[in-house]
Design a protein around this motif. Structure first.
Motif, PDB file in Angstrom:
ATOM      1  N   GLU A   1      26.502   5.090  65.628  1.00  0.00           N
ATOM      2  CA  GLU A   1      27.289   6.271  65.989  1.00  0.00           C
ATOM      3  C   GLU A   1      26.541   7.551  65.618  1.00  0.00           C
ATOM      4  OE1 GLU A   1      31.591   8.367  64.946  1.00  0.00           O
ATOM      5  OE2 GLU A   1      31.143   6.349  64.257  1.00  0.00           O
ATOM      6  N   SER A   2      26.345   8.399  66.620  1.00  0.00           N
ATOM      7  CA  SER A   2      25.582   9.629  66.389  1.00  0.00           C
ATOM      8  C   SER A   2      25.737  10.543  67.587  1.00  0.00           C
ATOM      9  CB  SER A   2      24.098   9.300  66.167  1.00  0.00           C
ATOM     10  OG  SER A   2      23.350  10.473  65.939  1.00  0.00           O
ATOM     11  N   GLY A   3      25.717  11.854  67.338  1.00  0.00           N
ATOM     12  CA  GLY A   3      25.760  12.820  68.423  1.00  0.00           C
ATOM     13  C   GLY A   3      26.981  12.713  69.304  1.00  0.00           C
ATOM     14  N   GLY A   4      28.081  12.203  68.748  1.00  0.00           N
ATOM     15  CA  GLY A   4      29.306  12.057  69.526  1.00  0.00           C
ATOM     16  C   GLY A   4      29.454  10.712  70.188  1.00  0.00           C
ATOM     17  N   GLN A   5      28.369   9.945  70.332  1.00  0.00           N
ATOM     18  CA  GLN A   5      28.439   8.628  70.956  1.00  0.00           C
ATOM     19  C   GLN A   5      28.864   7.592  69.934  1.00  0.00           C
ATOM     20  OE1 GLN A   5      25.101   7.386  73.408  1.00  0.00           O
ATOM     21  NE2 GLN A   5      25.463   5.222  72.932  1.00  0.00           N
ATOM     22  N   VAL A   6      29.851   6.762  70.299  1.00  0.00           N
ATOM     23  CA  VAL A   6      30.341   5.738  69.381  1.00  0.00           C
ATOM     24  C   VAL A   6      29.278   4.668  69.172  1.00  0.00           C
ATOM     25  CG1 VAL A   6      32.736   6.133  70.058  1.00  0.00           C
ATOM     26  CG2 VAL A   6      31.394   4.358  71.219  1.00  0.00           C
ATOM     27  N   GLY A   7      29.394   3.947  68.066  1.00  0.00           N
ATOM     28  CA  GLY A   7      28.445   2.884  67.771  1.00  0.00           C
ATOM     29  C   GLY A   7      28.675   1.661  68.639  1.00  0.00           C
ATOM     30  N   ASP A   8      27.587   0.930  68.874  1.00  0.00           N
ATOM     31  CA  ASP A   8      27.671  -0.304  69.664  1.00  0.00           C
ATOM     32  C   ASP A   8      28.487  -1.366  68.946  1.00  0.00           C
ATOM     33  OD1 ASP A   8      26.249   0.382  71.950  1.00  0.00           O
ATOM     34  OD2 ASP A   8      24.305  -0.152  71.068  1.00  0.00           O
ATOM     35  N   ARG A   9      29.029  -2.293  69.741  1.00  0.00           N
ATOM     36  CA  ARG A   9      29.653  -3.500  69.224  1.00  0.00           C
ATOM     37  C   ARG A   9      28.958  -4.697  69.846  1.00  0.00           C
ATOM     38  NH1 ARG A   9      35.398  -1.020  70.094  1.00  0.00           N
ATOM     39  NH2 ARG A   9      35.148  -2.002  72.119  1.00  0.00           N
ATOM     40  N   GLY A  10      29.168  -5.849  69.242  1.00  0.00           N
ATOM     41  CA  GLY A  10      28.516  -7.056  69.733  1.00  0.00           C
ATOM     42  C   GLY A  10      28.615  -8.162  68.713  1.00  0.00           C
ATOM     43  N   VAL A  11      27.551  -8.984  68.595  1.00  0.00           N
ATOM     44  CA  VAL A  11      27.572 -10.081  67.623  1.00  0.00           C
ATOM     45  C   VAL A  11      26.207 -10.215  66.952  1.00  0.00           C
ATOM     46  CG1 VAL A  11      29.358 -11.399  68.829  1.00  0.00           C
ATOM     47  CG2 VAL A  11      26.943 -11.799  69.372  1.00  0.00           C
ATOM     48  N   LEU A  12      26.236 -10.754  65.732  1.00  0.00           N
ATOM     49  CA  LEU A  12      25.031 -11.217  65.035  1.00  0.00           C
ATOM     50  C   LEU A  12      25.150 -12.721  64.908  1.00  0.00           C
ATOM     51  CD1 LEU A  12      24.630  -8.617  62.110  1.00  0.00           C
ATOM     52  CD2 LEU A  12      23.605  -8.550  64.391  1.00  0.00           C
ATOM     53  N   ARG A  13      24.123 -13.457  65.363  1.00  0.00           N
ATOM     54  CA  ARG A  13      24.130 -14.911  65.271  1.00  0.00           C
ATOM     55  C   ARG A  13      23.154 -15.354  64.189  1.00  0.00           C
ATOM     56  NH1 ARG A  13      23.969 -16.181  71.747  1.00  0.00           N
ATOM     57  NH2 ARG A  13      26.200 -15.776  72.174  1.00  0.00           N
ATOM     58  N   PHE A  14      23.712 -16.001  63.170  1.00  0.00           N
ATOM     59  CA  PHE A  14      22.904 -16.560  62.085  1.00  0.00           C
ATOM     60  C   PHE A  14      22.858 -18.070  62.301  1.00  0.00           C
ATOM     61  CE2 PHE A  14      25.084 -12.798  60.643  1.00  0.00           C
ATOM     62  CZ  PHE A  14      24.137 -12.091  59.931  1.00  0.00           C
ATOM     63  N   GLY A  15      21.980 -18.534  63.179  1.00  0.00           N
ATOM     64  CA  GLY A  15      21.975 -19.960  63.501  1.00  0.00           C
ATOM     65  C   GLY A  15      23.262 -20.333  64.208  1.00  0.00           C
ATOM     66  N   ASP A  16      24.046 -21.238  63.606  1.00  0.00           N
ATOM     67  CA  ASP A  16      25.309 -21.664  64.201  1.00  0.00           C
ATOM     68  C   ASP A  16      26.472 -20.743  63.846  1.00  0.00           C
ATOM     69  OD1 ASP A  16      24.003 -23.847  65.270  1.00  0.00           O
ATOM     70  OD2 ASP A  16      24.438 -25.136  63.541  1.00  0.00           O
ATOM     71  N   VAL A  17      26.244 -19.807  62.940  1.00  0.00           N
ATOM     72  CA  VAL A  17      27.309 -18.896  62.506  1.00  0.00           C
ATOM     73  C   VAL A  17      27.229 -17.606  63.306  1.00  0.00           C
ATOM     74  CG1 VAL A  17      28.294 -17.608  60.584  1.00  0.00           C
ATOM     75  CG2 VAL A  17      27.300 -19.882  60.187  1.00  0.00           C
ATOM     76  N   GLN A  18      28.366 -17.216  63.905  1.00  0.00           N
ATOM     77  CA  GLN A  18      28.412 -15.983  64.695  1.00  0.00           C
ATOM     78  C   GLN A  18      29.375 -15.003  64.047  1.00  0.00           C
ATOM     79  OE1 GLN A  18      28.177 -16.096  69.064  1.00  0.00           O
ATOM     80  NE2 GLN A  18      30.159 -15.083  69.092  1.00  0.00           N
ATOM     81  N   SER A  19      28.939 -13.762  63.888  1.00  0.00           N
ATOM     82  CA  SER A  19      29.762 -12.738  63.258  1.00  0.00           C
ATOM     83  C   SER A  19      29.856 -11.528  64.180  1.00  0.00           C
ATOM     84  CB  SER A  19      29.170 -12.321  61.916  1.00  0.00           C
ATOM     85  OG  SER A  19      30.030 -11.436  61.237  1.00  0.00           O
ATOM     86  N   ALA A  20      31.090 -11.089  64.466  1.00  0.00           N
ATOM     87  CA  ALA A  20      31.293  -9.955  65.368  1.00  0.00           C
ATOM     88  C   ALA A  20      30.891  -8.645  64.683  1.00  0.00           C
ATOM     89  CB  ALA A  20      32.752  -9.880  65.803  1.00  0.00           C
ATOM     90  N   VAL A  21      30.134  -7.810  65.389  1.00  0.00           N
ATOM     91  CA  VAL A  21      29.804  -6.465  64.916  1.00  0.00           C
ATOM     92  C   VAL A  21      30.913  -5.535  65.391  1.00  0.00           C
ATOM     93  CG1 VAL A  21      28.148  -4.579  65.002  1.00  0.00           C
ATOM     94  CG2 VAL A  21      27.333  -6.943  64.985  1.00  0.00           C
ATOM     95  N   LEU A  22      31.705  -5.041  64.449  1.00  0.00           N
ATOM     96  CA  LEU A  22      32.863  -4.213  64.776  1.00  0.00           C
ATOM     97  C   LEU A  22      32.485  -2.759  65.014  1.00  0.00           C
ATOM     98  CD1 LEU A  22      35.270  -5.627  62.042  1.00  0.00           C
ATOM     99  CD2 LEU A  22      34.946  -6.426  64.388  1.00  0.00           C
TER     100      LEU A  22
END
Length: 866
Positions: free
Chosen positions: A489-510
């Motif tokens: 998040e910078s310059g008025g633009q919101v931060g990206d969302r998505g996922v981080l995959r740690f092998g078989d473990v997936q964690s949502a990037v909020l």
């Protein structure tokens, strides 16, 4: 030397010694919620001192715009009365980030002051911290200062700290003796106007821990600051900063406008006006607007203070705005924003002057009433409750009331004022309050050493990475990767969302945020093993929709310039996947036909499928090509320039489309005011605008079914006619209801109590709202003949009261409806007041209404006897 020559010689001196010369940061901090205003040169380098950011250089110098008007750096009461305190000033400074240290800082300071500027060595004094043997020794080694002019002081004078914890260290100050007969050592740091501090050399060598223990920093820094106005006065041999070429043109302009001469009793008012004008102009140029909250309220206080001093110069009408061009002429060559935004500054100041002028006279009337009562007593205390009334009703800041009270030998009861202010704060939540991030945050856990947060998201939405740092924040985690495609998040633009995959473990990037040089990925969970490779994937649809709105924002900004004018500069923005919000400087509503032209112009650029090109170049080269730089943004030497055909060119670090055709369709949904001189446009692009069109089509289809035989272009007229018919029926109904309610007023008058030849009515009535209460009051007053009446009703769960007094009693007996209704309202847990012949009040304790009405005859009798 002229002030311009002083400024330039300082910068040239340090440029020759390997320092990067950088522009001043804005006086409105963009990334530090702990500051209302930039108040020191080090503010823009705070992240470096906190080890949260880096710079491509290790030596730097600049002249920094500073405002000090609140908190511990508050010299407001001294401004204009002494020769050297200001709300706005320039701070000349040089810094070393782990490069040179005390020897060079002391040697260069002495060389510039005595060698280049030729200040007499016998007039200079140096102070050091009483524990800093190194600095004391270096003053003797690298300069030829009189050893007797090296003085030691304690923490208060010669130890600098950024906060309760963090970087800190001893400092060495350079003072100059301006006395006629020579300086006594005890006069240094004694607050004398003729022995003043010129330059402060801070040596940042410690880290203050939470337990107050000082730990040595691995890299030691230098942070210096010298008052431009003070040193200019010394070099120009002037007795006051106000006698330098930084102020004289403005003071001369004040003299011309007001017809007053710059001498007592007008000297202090003219100085205050000149000083406050500088602070206001620079703050407004950098994006601030006077308001009732935060830094906006500080600016409003300054302007109203200046306007009040203007009254002492005989100025009953707005005049401060006329001084802006003179200030721009004086300081514009070094700070071009004053010239570029001059018309905007004038409009803001003029609007504020007009607004305050409308209430100033009435506030002064109240002030005179209070002081008039005090003249007949022995009290020298101006009541805090009256100071609060001046603030709450007329917008008089407390320090303005204190100023006026001092002029007539009174002191404001500030404890009472503060208690009333605190009570008001408890009753209402102040929006826009500056807050620090909430939630308990743990320390960073280092997983992998080395560089981190390399952003690759311009090229790809997927990246293989490694975890470098992790910390917990409340229930969430923040993760720093060595490389990432996630836009923070910078310059008025919101931060990206998505996922981080740690092998078989997936964690949502909020969310993705920035802290210093770090890009922080906010996630809900993490695996136990963080040493494995991470796959970082940005949610493509969200990024695309955000890019649509960001590229559309650039087109909107350019279209505003073409339709509304060049003064319509960005004052804030939000770029999200589902919408955009764009705040800009403009002093009237954008007309509907102008909004149509803007929208059409943007959509023409969309249909033209213009190429969106980015280029990383030098800041000065981008500006030479016409790239727009946004006020309030910090730019380094290398900048990213976004060019959209021949339509738009801006400096921007955000993510964009490849061409404007990907926007699809642009639609403005609203335009309105958000602050004095600031307008807001909200708009949609891409799928969001298409969804709005579908929704509007459904509404239109419903209307067609309601008016099946009406041509579509005539449906709005039909709807308007129905609304007018409804309003007419409601007015007629209200009239009948008022007549019905008023029909019982005659019975109340017939049963009125007689008191000293006048009628007193106190009764409970039925009413639906305040307007009906006013109608009943009018009817009662018309039928009373000679008398007083109080009517009460319970509307909802609250008490509504109205009091009336006939004109003859107002005139002969000095009875006032406002005083009476206020006393009755107290009995039902409320308050109110108003005009002598009719006044409204309210309360929250409905069960006490009968008791309160029963007390009316007694209250009237007391008022007659007082």
């Amino acid at each position: 030397m002229t002030s311009a020559e002083v400024r330039q010689s300082f910068l040239d001196f340090f440029r020759q010694r390997g320092h990067e010369i950088v522009p001043s940061a804005p006086v409105i901090p963009q990334d530090d919620p702990t500051l209302l205003f930039t108040n020191a040169g080090m503010n823009q380098f705070k992240d470096v001192f906190l080890c949260q950011g880096t710079r491509p250089y290790r030596r730097v110098a600049d002249t920094q715009k500073c405002i000090r008007v609140s908190g511990k750096h508050n010299d407001l009461e001294e401004v204009g009365r002494d020769t050297y305190h200001h709300t706005f000033f320039e701070m000349l400074g040089n810094w070393s980030f782990g490069d040179y240290y005390k020897r060079e800082a002391i040697g260069w300071a002495w060389e510039l002051l005595t060698g280049v500027w030729g200040l007499p060595k016998r007039r200079l004094w140096a102070t050091v911290h009483h524990t800093d043997e190194e600095a004391s020794k270096l003053w003797r080694e690298v300069t030829d200062i009189d050893p007797g002019h090296i003085l030691r002081f304690g923490d208060k004078e010669n130890f600098w700290e950024m906060g309760e914890t963090g970087p800190c260290g001893p400092c060495s100050e350079i003072h100059i003796d301006l006395t006629a007969g020579g300086c006594d050592p005890e006069w240094v740091n004694a607050g004398r106007a003729d022995v003043i501090e010129l330059w402060n050399l801070v040596f940042i060598q410690y880290d203050r821990k939470a337990d107050r223990v000082l730990a040595e920093l691995p890299a030691k820094h230098v942070d210096t600051g010298m008052g431009m106005e003070r040193v200019t006065a010394v070099l120009q041999s002037k007795p006051s900063n106000y006698d330098t070429d930084l102020f004289i043109p403005v003071l001369e302009a004040i003299a011309v406008i007001t017809g007053r001469t710059y001498r007592d009793p007008y000297q202090v008012p003219m100085r205050v006006v000149a000083d406050h004008l500088r602070a206001l102009s620079f703050a407004i140029a950098d994006g601030a607007i006077p308001s009732n909250e935060g830094r906006g309220y500080v600016l409003r206080r300054l302007l109203r203070r200046a306007a009040r001093y203007g009254r002492q110069l005989g100025m009953e009408q707005p005049f401060l705005y006329q001084l802006v061009p003179t200030l721009a002429k004086v300081m514009g060559p070094s700070f071009p924003e004053l010239v570029e935004r001059g018309p905007h500054i004038q409009r803001v100041v003029h609007s504020e002057e007009e607004s305050f002028g409308r209430t100033l006279s009435r506030g002064l009337e109240l002030f005179e009433q209070v002081t008039g009562r005090l003249r007949g007593s022995s009290s020298r205390i101006f009541p805090g409750v009256e100071a609060f009334r001046l603030f709450d009703t007329f917008g008089f800041p407390a320090d303005l009331t204190e100023l006026m009270a001092r002029e007539v030998g009174l002191e404001v009861e500030m404890k009472e004022f503060q208690a009333l202010m605190e009570e008001q704060r408890r009753r209402s939540q102040l929006a826009g309050k500056l807050r620090l991030a909430e939630g308990e945050t743990s320390e960073w856990q280092i997983i992998r050493e080395g560089e981190h947060s390399l952003f690759t998201g311009y090229q790809s939405l997927r990246e293989s990475a490694r975890v470098c740092q992790v910390r917990r924040q409340g229930e969430l985690f923040q993760v720093v990767l060595d490389r990432t495609p996630f836009y923070a998040e910078s310059g008025g633009q919101v931060g990206d969302r998505g996922v981080l995959r740690f092998g078989d473990v997936q964690s949502a990037v909020l969310d993705t945020r920035k802290e210093g040089d770090g890009i922080l990925h906010v996630v809900e969970r993490l695996p136990d093993d963080l040493s494995c490779e991470v796959e970082a994937l940005v949610e493509a649809d969200l990024r695309l929709n955000t890019a649509r709105h960001h590229t559309a924002t650039h087109l909107l900004h350019a279209a505003l310039h073409r339709v509304v004018g060049e003064h319509a500069r960005q004052a804030g923005s939000l770029v999200a996947p589902d919408r955009l919000r764009f705040d800009f400087t403009h002093f009237e509503a954008v007309r509907p036909e102008e909004l149509e032209r803007i929208e059409a112009m943007v959509n023409e650029a969309v249909r033209g499928d213009l190429a969106v090109e980015t280029e990383v170049t030098r800041y000065d080269e981008a500006r030479a090509k016409g790239a727009m730089a946004l006020f309030g943004e910090k730019y380094g030497d290398r900048v990213r320039m976004v060019t959209i055909g021949e339509f738009s060119r801006e400096l921007c670090g955000g993510t964009h489309l490849r061409s404007t055709g990907q926007i699809g369709y642009f639609r403005i949904v609203s335009e309105g005011s958000v602050a004095s001189g600031v307008r807001r446009i909200e708009a949609l692009a891409g799928e969001a605008s298409a969804a709005l069109i579908r929704q509007e089509q459904r509404v239109l289809d419903d209307l067609r079914r309601v008016f099946p035989s009406t041509p579509i272009e005539k449906i709005p007229g039909q709807v308007q006619a129905l609304l007018e018919d409804r309003k007419a029926l409601e007015r007629h109904l209200r009239k009948l209801q008022a007549e019905e309610a008023a029909s019982g007023i005659g019975d109340l008058v017939q049963s009125a109590k007689e008191l000293d030849g006048l009628k007193v009515v106190a009764a409970r009535v039925e009413a639906r709202d305040g307007e009906e209460m006013k109608s009943l009051g009018d009817a009662l007053r018309a039928q009373l003949g000679r008398g007083v009446g109080v009517l009460g009703a319970v509307i909802g769960e609250k008490v509504s009261l109205i009091a009336v007094v006939t004109d003859d009693l107002v005139r002969e007996k000095k009875l006032q409806a406002g005083r009476l209704v206020a006393e009755v309202a107290k009995m039902v847990g409320g308050g109110g007041g108003g005009r002598p012949h009719m006044a409204l009040a309210g309360g929250k304790e409905a069960d006490k209404l009968e008791e309160a009405l029963a007390a009316v005859p007694r209250l009237v009798r007391n008022m007659l006897c007082s």
